[in-house]
Design a protein around this motif. Structure first.
Motif, PDB file in Angstrom:
ATOM      1  N   ARG A 123       0.819  -1.207   0.000  1.00  0.00           N
ATOM      2  CA  ARG A 123       0.000   0.000   0.000  1.00  0.00           C
ATOM      3  C   ARG A 123       0.854   1.257   0.000  1.00  0.00           C
ATOM      4  O   ARG A 123       0.332   2.367  -0.060  1.00  0.00           O
ATOM      5  CB  ARG A 123      -0.929  -0.009   1.206  1.00  0.00           C
ATOM      6  N   GLY A 124       2.176   1.094   0.084  1.00  0.00           N
ATOM      7  CA  GLY A 124       3.087   2.232  -0.004  1.00  0.00           C
ATOM      8  C   GLY A 124       2.932   3.232   1.119  1.00  0.00           C
ATOM      9  O   GLY A 124       2.823   4.423   0.878  1.00  0.00           O
ATOM     10  N   GLN A 125       2.908   2.743   2.343  1.00  0.00           N
ATOM     11  CA  GLN A 125       2.783   3.646   3.476  1.00  0.00           C
ATOM     12  C   GLN A 125       4.124   4.280   3.788  1.00  0.00           C
ATOM     13  O   GLN A 125       5.157   3.629   3.751  1.00  0.00           O
ATOM     14  CB  GLN A 125       2.242   2.900   4.686  1.00  0.00           C
ATOM     15  N   TRP A 126       4.099   5.563   4.122  1.00  0.00           N
ATOM     16  CA  TRP A 126       5.312   6.312   4.418  1.00  0.00           C
ATOM     17  C   TRP A 126       5.776   6.051   5.839  1.00  0.00           C
ATOM     18  O   TRP A 126       4.979   5.955   6.763  1.00  0.00           O
ATOM     19  CB  TRP A 126       5.061   7.814   4.257  1.00  0.00           C
ATOM     20  N   ARG A 127       7.109   5.966   5.988  1.00  0.00           N
ATOM     21  CA  ARG A 127       7.731   5.840   7.304  1.00  0.00           C
ATOM     22  C   ARG A 127       8.957   6.751   7.338  1.00  0.00           C
ATOM     23  O   ARG A 127       9.682   6.883   6.348  1.00  0.00           O
ATOM     24  CB  ARG A 127       8.181   4.402   7.591  1.00  0.00           C
ATOM     25  N   VAL A 128       9.164   7.360   8.498  1.00  0.00           N
ATOM     26  CA  VAL A 128      10.305   8.254   8.706  1.00  0.00           C
ATOM     27  C   VAL A 128      11.179   7.644   9.787  1.00  0.00           C
ATOM     28  O   VAL A 128      10.694   7.322  10.874  1.00  0.00           O
ATOM     29  CB  VAL A 128       9.836   9.667   9.142  1.00  0.00           C
ATOM     30  N   GLU A 129      12.452   7.480   9.471  1.00  0.00           N
ATOM     31  CA  GLU A 129      13.386   6.946  10.462  1.00  0.00           C
ATOM     32  C   GLU A 129      13.616   8.006  11.543  1.00  0.00           C
ATOM     33  O   GLU A 129      13.769   9.190  11.248  1.00  0.00           O
ATOM     34  CB  GLU A 129      14.703   6.565   9.790  1.00  0.00           C
TER      35      GLU A 129
END
Length: 78
Positions: A41-47
């Motif tokens: 689903r291409g969910q965004w994640r930020v390290e």
């Protein structure tokens, strides 16, 4: 960010920055905040470390702005 997960959702980032998820999404899409897309689903994640770098960079930019645009107090006596 001790004991924090390595990757944060945009909602998590919004909470840290005290802003909206839409604003965080805009930062990511403009390339101002590094993020990755995961899953089908291409969910965004930020390290977490990237978020800390972004915050530090914003402090540097604010400091530079203050130097370049000194505050002139209209109430100050000459």
């Amino acid at each position: 960010m001790a004991d924090s997960p390595r990757f944060l959702t945009l909602a998590d980032v919004a909470e840290v920055l005290n802003t909206s998820s839409a604003q965080v999404y805009a930062l990511v899409r403009r390339g101002e905040l590094a993020a990755i897309k995961i899953g089908g689903r291409g969910q965004w994640r930020v390290e977490g470390s990237r978020l800390e770098e972004y915050i530090a960079d914003q402090y540097r930019r604010a400091e530079q702005y203050v130097v370049e645009h000194p505050f002139e107090d209209s109430d100050a006596e000459a």
